[in-house]
Each structure stands twice: as C-alpha cells, then as structure tokens.
Design a protein around this motif. Structure first.
Motif, PDB file in Angstrom:
ATOM      1  N   TYR A  72       0.825  -1.204   0.000  1.00 43.74           N
ATOM      2  CA  TYR A  72       0.000   0.000   0.000  1.00 43.74           C
ATOM      3  C   TYR A  72       0.864   1.261   0.000  1.00 43.74           C
ATOM      4  O   TYR A  72       0.536   2.259  -0.646  1.00 43.74           O
ATOM      5  CB  TYR A  72      -0.941   0.008   1.202  1.00 43.74           C
ATOM      6  CG  TYR A  72      -2.196  -0.799   1.006  1.00 43.74           C
ATOM      7  CD1 TYR A  72      -2.970  -0.670  -0.140  1.00 43.74           C
ATOM      8  CD2 TYR A  72      -2.624  -1.699   1.978  1.00 43.74           C
ATOM      9  CE1 TYR A  72      -4.127  -1.409  -0.319  1.00 43.74           C
ATOM     10  CE2 TYR A  72      -3.786  -2.445   1.812  1.00 43.74           C
ATOM     11  CZ  TYR A  72      -4.531  -2.294   0.649  1.00 43.74           C
ATOM     12  OH  TYR A  72      -5.679  -3.025   0.475  1.00 43.74           O
ATOM     13  N   PHE A  73       1.974   1.216   0.728  1.00 41.71           N
ATOM     14  CA  PHE A  73       2.885   2.360   0.707  1.00 41.71           C
ATOM     15  C   PHE A  73       3.437   2.586  -0.700  1.00 41.71           C
ATOM     16  O   PHE A  73       3.637   3.727  -1.120  1.00 41.71           O
ATOM     17  CB  PHE A  73       4.031   2.135   1.699  1.00 41.71           C
ATOM     18  CG  PHE A  73       3.708   2.564   3.095  1.00 41.71           C
ATOM     19  CD1 PHE A  73       3.996   3.852   3.522  1.00 41.71           C
ATOM     20  CD2 PHE A  73       3.108   1.684   3.981  1.00 41.71           C
ATOM     21  CE1 PHE A  73       3.692   4.255   4.817  1.00 41.71           C
ATOM     22  CE2 PHE A  73       2.799   2.073   5.264  1.00 41.71           C
ATOM     23  CZ  PHE A  73       3.092   3.361   5.701  1.00 41.71           C
ATOM     24  N   ALA A  74       3.674   1.483  -1.426  1.00 39.54           N
ATOM     25  CA  ALA A  74       4.178   1.617  -2.792  1.00 39.54           C
ATOM     26  C   ALA A  74       3.123   2.189  -3.734  1.00 39.54           C
ATOM     27  O   ALA A  74       3.452   2.670  -4.819  1.00 39.54           O
ATOM     28  CB  ALA A  74       4.651   0.246  -3.300  1.00 39.54           C
ATOM     29  N   ARG A  75       1.845   2.153  -3.303  1.00 39.25           N
ATOM     30  CA  ARG A  75       0.738   2.615  -4.156  1.00 39.25           C
ATOM     31  C   ARG A  75       0.116   3.919  -3.655  1.00 39.25           C
ATOM     32  O   ARG A  75      -1.004   4.262  -4.060  1.00 39.25           O
ATOM     33  CB  ARG A  75      -0.356   1.533  -4.194  1.00 39.25           C
ATOM     34  CG  ARG A  75       0.063   0.219  -4.799  1.00 39.25           C
ATOM     35  CD  ARG A  75      -1.010  -0.857  -4.580  1.00 39.25           C
ATOM     36  NE  ARG A  75      -2.316  -0.473  -5.116  1.00 39.25           N
ATOM     37  CZ  ARG A  75      -3.432  -1.160  -4.868  1.00 39.25           C
ATOM     38  NH1 ARG A  75      -3.413  -2.238  -4.101  1.00 39.25           N
ATOM     39  NH2 ARG A  75      -4.585  -0.764  -5.400  1.00 39.25           N
ATOM     40  N   VAL A  76       0.807   4.649  -2.800  1.00 43.99           N
ATOM     41  CA  VAL A  76       0.167   5.792  -2.144  1.00 43.99           C
ATOM     42  C   VAL A  76      -0.376   6.826  -3.127  1.00 43.99           C
ATOM     43  O   VAL A  76      -1.415   7.431  -2.890  1.00 43.99           O
ATOM     44  CB  VAL A  76       1.120   6.469  -1.135  1.00 43.99           C
ATOM     45  CG1 VAL A  76       1.358   5.574   0.057  1.00 43.99           C
ATOM     46  CG2 VAL A  76       2.431   6.869  -1.795  1.00 43.99           C
ATOM     47  N   GLU A  77       0.315   7.022  -4.248  1.00 44.27           N
ATOM     48  CA  GLU A  77      -0.159   8.022  -5.203  1.00 44.27           C
ATOM     49  C   GLU A  77      -1.510   7.635  -5.785  1.00 44.27           C
ATOM     50  O   GLU A  77      -2.328   8.499  -6.096  1.00 44.27           O
ATOM     51  CB  GLU A  77       0.875   8.211  -6.315  1.00 44.27           C
ATOM     52  CG  GLU A  77       2.156   8.887  -5.849  1.00 44.27           C
ATOM     53  CD  GLU A  77       3.092   9.213  -7.004  1.00 44.27           C
ATOM     54  OE1 GLU A  77       2.695   8.987  -8.164  1.00 44.27           O
ATOM     55  OE2 GLU A  77       4.211   9.667  -6.726  1.00 44.27           O
ATOM     56  N   GLU A  78      -1.745   6.324  -5.903  1.00 44.32           N
ATOM     57  CA  GLU A  78      -3.029   5.842  -6.400  1.00 44.32           C
ATOM     58  C   GLU A  78      -4.175   6.274  -5.491  1.00 44.32           C
ATOM     59  O   GLU A  78      -5.304   6.478  -5.941  1.00 44.32           O
ATOM     60  CB  GLU A  78      -2.972   4.314  -6.493  1.00 44.32           C
ATOM     61  CG  GLU A  78      -4.219   3.658  -7.039  1.00 44.32           C
ATOM     62  CD  GLU A  78      -4.085   2.143  -7.092  1.00 44.32           C
ATOM     63  OE1 GLU A  78      -5.124   1.473  -7.180  1.00 44.32           O
ATOM     64  OE2 GLU A  78      -2.932   1.643  -7.037  1.00 44.32           O
ATOM     65  N   PHE A  79      -3.872   6.442  -4.197  1.00 44.99           N
ATOM     66  CA  PHE A  79      -4.889   6.839  -3.228  1.00 44.99           C
ATOM     67  C   PHE A  79      -4.777   8.324  -2.854  1.00 44.99           C
ATOM     68  O   PHE A  79      -5.320   8.761  -1.841  1.00 44.99           O
ATOM     69  CB  PHE A  79      -4.772   5.968  -1.979  1.00 44.99           C
ATOM     70  CG  PHE A  79      -4.996   4.503  -2.248  1.00 44.99           C
ATOM     71  CD1 PHE A  79      -6.282   3.999  -2.396  1.00 44.99           C
ATOM     72  CD2 PHE A  79      -3.925   3.630  -2.377  1.00 44.99           C
ATOM     73  CE1 PHE A  79      -6.498   2.660  -2.654  1.00 44.99           C
ATOM     74  CE2 PHE A  79      -4.134   2.288  -2.632  1.00 44.99           C
ATOM     75  CZ  PHE A  79      -5.425   1.793  -2.771  1.00 44.99           C
ATOM     76  N   SER A  80      -4.031   9.086  -3.681  1.00 45.72           N
ATOM     77  CA  SER A  80      -3.902  10.543  -3.515  1.00 45.72           C
ATOM     78  C   SER A  80      -3.274  10.924  -2.178  1.00 45.72           C
ATOM     79  O   SER A  80      -3.672  11.900  -1.536  1.00 45.72           O
ATOM     80  CB  SER A  80      -5.276  11.214  -3.662  1.00 45.72           C
ATOM     81  OG  SER A  80      -5.863  10.897  -4.899  1.00 45.72           O
ATOM     82  N   ILE A  81      -2.301  10.148  -1.767  1.00 48.25           N
ATOM     83  CA  ILE A  81      -1.575  10.436  -0.528  1.00 48.25           C
ATOM     84  C   ILE A  81      -0.133  10.749  -0.871  1.00 48.25           C
ATOM     85  O   ILE A  81       0.500  10.046  -1.665  1.00 48.25           O
ATOM     86  CB  ILE A  81      -1.640   9.226   0.422  1.00 48.25           C
ATOM     87  CG1 ILE A  81      -3.098   8.922   0.798  1.00 48.25           C
ATOM     88  CG2 ILE A  81      -0.795   9.460   1.673  1.00 48.25           C
ATOM     89  CD1 ILE A  81      -3.285   7.634   1.554  1.00 48.25           C
ATOM     90  N   SER A  82       0.378  11.822  -0.295  1.00 49.83           N
ATOM     91  CA  SER A  82       1.769  12.214  -0.545  1.00 49.83           C
ATOM     92  C   SER A  82       2.643  11.727   0.599  1.00 49.83           C
ATOM     93  O   SER A  82       2.303  11.868   1.769  1.00 49.83           O
ATOM     94  CB  SER A  82       1.885  13.735  -0.666  1.00 49.83           C
ATOM     95  OG  SER A  82       1.130  14.207  -1.758  1.00 49.83           O
ATOM     96  N   ARG A 204       7.654  -7.619  -2.079  1.00 51.81           N
ATOM     97  CA  ARG A 204       7.025  -6.408  -1.551  1.00 51.81           C
ATOM     98  C   ARG A 204       7.788  -5.813  -0.375  1.00 51.81           C
ATOM     99  O   ARG A 204       7.706  -4.613  -0.111  1.00 51.81           O
ATOM    100  CB  ARG A 204       5.583  -6.724  -1.144  1.00 51.81           C
ATOM    101  CG  ARG A 204       4.682  -6.974  -2.346  1.00 51.81           C
ATOM    102  CD  ARG A 204       3.272  -7.317  -1.942  1.00 51.81           C
ATOM    103  NE  ARG A 204       2.370  -7.226  -3.090  1.00 51.81           N
ATOM    104  CZ  ARG A 204       1.051  -7.325  -3.014  1.00 51.81           C
ATOM    105  NH1 ARG A 204       0.480  -7.535  -1.827  1.00 51.81           N
ATOM    106  NH2 ARG A 204       0.308  -7.210  -4.090  1.00 51.81           N
ATOM    107  N   LEU A 205       8.545  -6.656   0.330  1.00 47.97           N
ATOM    108  CA  LEU A 205       9.355  -6.161   1.431  1.00 47.97           C
ATOM    109  C   LEU A 205      10.704  -5.633   0.972  1.00 47.97           C
ATOM    110  O   LEU A 205      11.455  -5.082   1.781  1.00 47.97           O
ATOM    111  CB  LEU A 205       9.547  -7.270   2.470  1.00 47.97           C
ATOM    112  CG  LEU A 205       8.273  -7.663   3.237  1.00 47.97           C
ATOM    113  CD1 LEU A 205       8.513  -8.918   4.056  1.00 47.97           C
ATOM    114  CD2 LEU A 205       7.793  -6.522   4.118  1.00 47.97           C
TER     115      LEU A 205
END
Length: 474
Positions: A72-82, A204-205
């Motif tokens: 999820y951290f690797a996908r943060v931009e997908e969820f509009s999180i900087s 992922r790790l």
C-alpha cells in the motif's frame, strides 16, 4: 502440563491415550479426552501446538500481511496520498510475527496445563506395540504405553538430491520468516503455493525475487486462466519466472552467494542470487519413529497407511494429518481430530466424501472448492460455466482491487460442482459457496438472494446471474 522424568528400566507408564506430536489434529484430541478424565500424554519434539501457530499458516500470514501493508505504501499516489518515501525494517516485521507466535504458544501451554494433559518435550519413537520411548530434551528417557496411540508427526520441506544442494544450506519457509534482514536477491526453488506466497511477500518487502520451477506453468495442476493470472501478477510485480527448468547443480552458500545451473529447452543456463529458499514439496516425518516395531505400515512414499477412520495397520494405533496422507491443510487436520474423537468413542465418522477447500494467500488470494474445469472434463462431467471478472464486483472498485475473476461450475441438477476465485478476500468468498455446497443447495437461491451492497459477497449474485456457457462431457 506435567513433566516428570522416570527410569526407562521401569515398566512403561500407562495411559488411555498417548499422542506423538502436538499439531492440530492431536492437541484437540488430547484436550478433549483429558477433560473427560482420561489419562493422556502428549509428546512434542519442538513446536508446542504444532506447525500452524509456530512456523506455518498463522506466522506466514502475519508475515504476508506486513508485505501487504508495504504494498500500500508503494501505491500511495493511487490513493492521492503524498509521502516522501518509506523503508521496511525487517527486524520489526519479524518481531511482530514473533510476538504473535509467543501469544499463541502461551495459549497452548495454558490449554495443556488446564486440561490435565501430561505434556512431554522430547523425541518419541516406538519400541514395541503401542509403546513409545521418549528422549527428553532435559536428558534421560521415559517410556509410555497407551491403550490407544495417535501419530501426528507431520511433514518437512523436501530436500532433493541435487549436487551441491545440501552444502548450499538453503532456507525453508521456517528460516525465511525468521530473518532480521531482507535478502538482496532471493531465489525460490518451486512454483507451488508456499513458494508463491513467499515470493510475493519478499518482493514487496524489498527483495529481488526469482522463482525456478520444473513445470511449464506455476501451479501447473490448476486451470489455465489461474496459472495465466498468477504469472501476469508476478510479472507485474517484478518477480522473475524461470519455468520448465531442470536443476543440474547448486554452487555457493545461501546467505552469501549461490548459483543454480539448470536446463531449459536443452540449453544450460545459470541464475545467481544471495539467498536460496527451497519449496519443492513435503516429505512425511516417519523416519526414525520405529514404526516397524509397532507394526505400523507405510506407503511407498513414506506416509502412514490408514483407513477411512484413520486407523493404522497396528491395533490401537491411529494417525492423522499430513503424515497420514491427509490433504495438507490445517482445516483438514482439525476434521481429522473430529474423526478420531468419534472413532475412539464408538462413532462412525470417516474421511471419505469430504469437501476440501483450499486458499493460497497471495494478493489477490486464490481459493477453490469442488471440481476444477480440468477435473470435470477428465471425469466426463457436463457443466454450465458461470464466470465474471472481479471488476464486475463493484466493491473491488472501491478498494482498487479489481484484478482476477470468479467462476462456478453448475451441474444439470442446478447444484454447484465447483468454485474458483482469484481475487481480493477470495477465501472468504469461497467459504460462502462451500456452505451452499454442503447444504446441497442449487445455485438459484444464491443468485436470487438479497445481499448487502457494496460487498464482495454480493459478487456471487453477479456471477450466478451471468450468461452461462454449457460444456458437454467428452
């Protein structure tokens, strides 16, 4: 939980039930009969409570969930999180798992103590009919004899006789989830469920990961869209797949540098890595148990021969779980407990006819129950195929987890023959279909049900409302 040393030259200690191994199918049996006032002893060589709470399903899923959070951290931009970035502290990942395991072991110790089971730590082996000698961890021996004896010693990771393999000291899943650092490049031998779960989690790790398998596809016994979906998933996550490869030799030492030479389409090639993990199947723990002295027969593969009641060839000796050739799932081992409980109490519960579910905890999960298409075709069974992409389940769009599919095989009488889901929370979805199959329900009540929106379970309505494709028996 009583631990008493005794002189091995004395007559054996007598018990109503002696259990060799404290895994799923045995610990519940021991607790049940001890609480009924029976004299029960459990012998465990290492893992209190068996592999599931210590080194297998529960700790591995703890480890896998940490990797899921990292994804999820690797996908943060997908969820509009900087975020300025992230790092994985592998020792903390391992500590989280160890904390959970300790809590689970404490629960097991409490259950053994409060149930009145005599729990013995050591290596047990038969020295005669229904008689076991234990080499105690604390030194010395004890000799026990049971009116009934249950064997539940499990399996271990298969280690093939490949040149250089043993000297390379490869990890198994046990060592892989106990590391305090991330392997720079992990090479996994084996494309089965254990190898695939750890491949994705390690990637992922932060590891570079390669999988080498002798088969032409991952999970080669599955239907083609399953193997294709998994291979696409792994490709998208940057995991190297080396398929249809026959290992020739291994050089180096895992944890330092290893090189595996293999044949692919008659061409010799080599892959190098820092760490090696072996996931080439399981071998039953029957060597060194003195089974021949107890009159317990084994199969050519080394598994203990049992009948549908889990009775061995020796009077008063039973076996359960993987060592008895049962499907290698904890939930099946628990059902083995119920069969033994009833068999030892004069009942007639059997292993035949069980509906065996499976769930592989990759992300997304792969879950299955009943017949696959390949099995239905091989058996000449006609069916209607219902199939949808997971994106048709609207809940997956809210989660940004649209990868995968669901499919159901329905017979001429409208009963569900089989179900497969490659999708988010697939194991939970599959269980709903399994309950319908256990109840012998036709598919139509599920199709016509009113289920909450938006949920993943609601997708079953979408699936079973889709236009089916009829497949006639060959």
């Amino acid at each position: 939980m009583t631990m008493i040393e005794a002189d091995a030259n004395q007559p054996p200690e007598e018990y109503d039930l002696v259990v060799l191994g404290s895994g799923e199918g045995s610990k519940f049996l021991a607790w049940t009969f001890a609480r009924q006032g029976k004299r029960v002893a459990v012998i465990e060589q290492r893992w209190i409570g068996g592999s599931c709470p210590n080194i297998a399903c529960l700790p591995s899923n703890n480890f896998i969930h940490s990797a899921k959070v990292a994804s999820y951290f690797a996908r943060v931009e997908e969820f509009s999180i900087s975020t300025p970035g992230y790092t994985v502290n592998m020792s903390k990942v391992t500590d989280r798992k160890r904390t959970m395991v300790k809590g689970l072991v404490d629960i097991h110790v409490h259950n053994f103590e409060t149930s009145g089971v005599n729990f013995i730590l050591g290596h047990g082996h038969f020295v005669g009919p229904r008689t076991i000698e234990v080499n105690l961890q604390t030194g010395g021996t004890r000799r026990l004899r049971g009116t009934n004896v249950v064997i539940r010693t499990g399996t271990y990771a298969t280690r093939n006789a490949i040149p250089g393999f043993k000297a390379a000291k490869p990890m198994t899943h046990i060592e892989a989830q106990g590391r305090d650092e991330i392997p720079s490049h992990l090479l996994i031998l084996g494309g089965g469920s254990i190898g695939l779960e750890f491949a994705q989690a390690m990637r992922r790790l932060g590891s570079k990961v390669s999988i080498l398998d002798r088969n032409a596809t991952l999970l080669h016994r599955e239907d083609s869209e399953v193997t294709s979906g998994l291979e696409t998933l792994f490709h998208d996550e940057g995991i190297e797949l080396i398929l249809d490869a026959t290992i020739q030799n291994v050089m180096g030492t895992s944890g330092q540098s290893v090189a595996v030479t293999y044949l692919h389409q008659s061409k010799e090639e080599t892959v190098q890595a820092s760490h090696l993990l072996v996931a080439l199947g399981r071998t039953p723990k029957t060597q060194g148990l003195g089974l021949e002295l107890a009159g317990v027969a084994v199969t050519e593969s080394g598994y203990i021969k049992v009948d549908e009641h889990l009775k061995t060839s020796a009077k008063g000796v039973w076996a359960n779980g993987e060592v008895a050739g049962s499907p290698q799932f904890t939930h099946i081992a628990f059902d083995d407990f119920r069969i033994l409980r009833d068999s030892l109490s004069g009942g007639n519960r059997v292993t035949t006819g069980r509906l065996v579910p499976s769930s592989m905890f990759t992300d997304p999960e792969l879950a299955h129950v009943g017949l696959t298409e390949g099995e239905a075709k091989a058996k000449g069974i006609s069916y209607r195929l219902f199939k949808i992409p997971m994106a048709s389940v609207l809940r997956t769009r809210t989660l940004s987890e649209t990868r995968g599919f669901m499919k159901a095989l329905v017979g001429a009488d409208d009963r569900i023959l089989g179900f497969t889901v490659f999708g988010v929370d697939g194991g939970e979805i599959m269980s709903a279909i399994q309950i319908a199959m256990i109840g012998n329900l036709p598919y139509t009540p599920i199709r016509d049900a009113v289920l909450a929106h938006p949920t993943l379970m609601e997708g079953l309505i979408v699936l079973l409302s889709a236009a089916p494709v009829s497949v006639e028996a060959a």
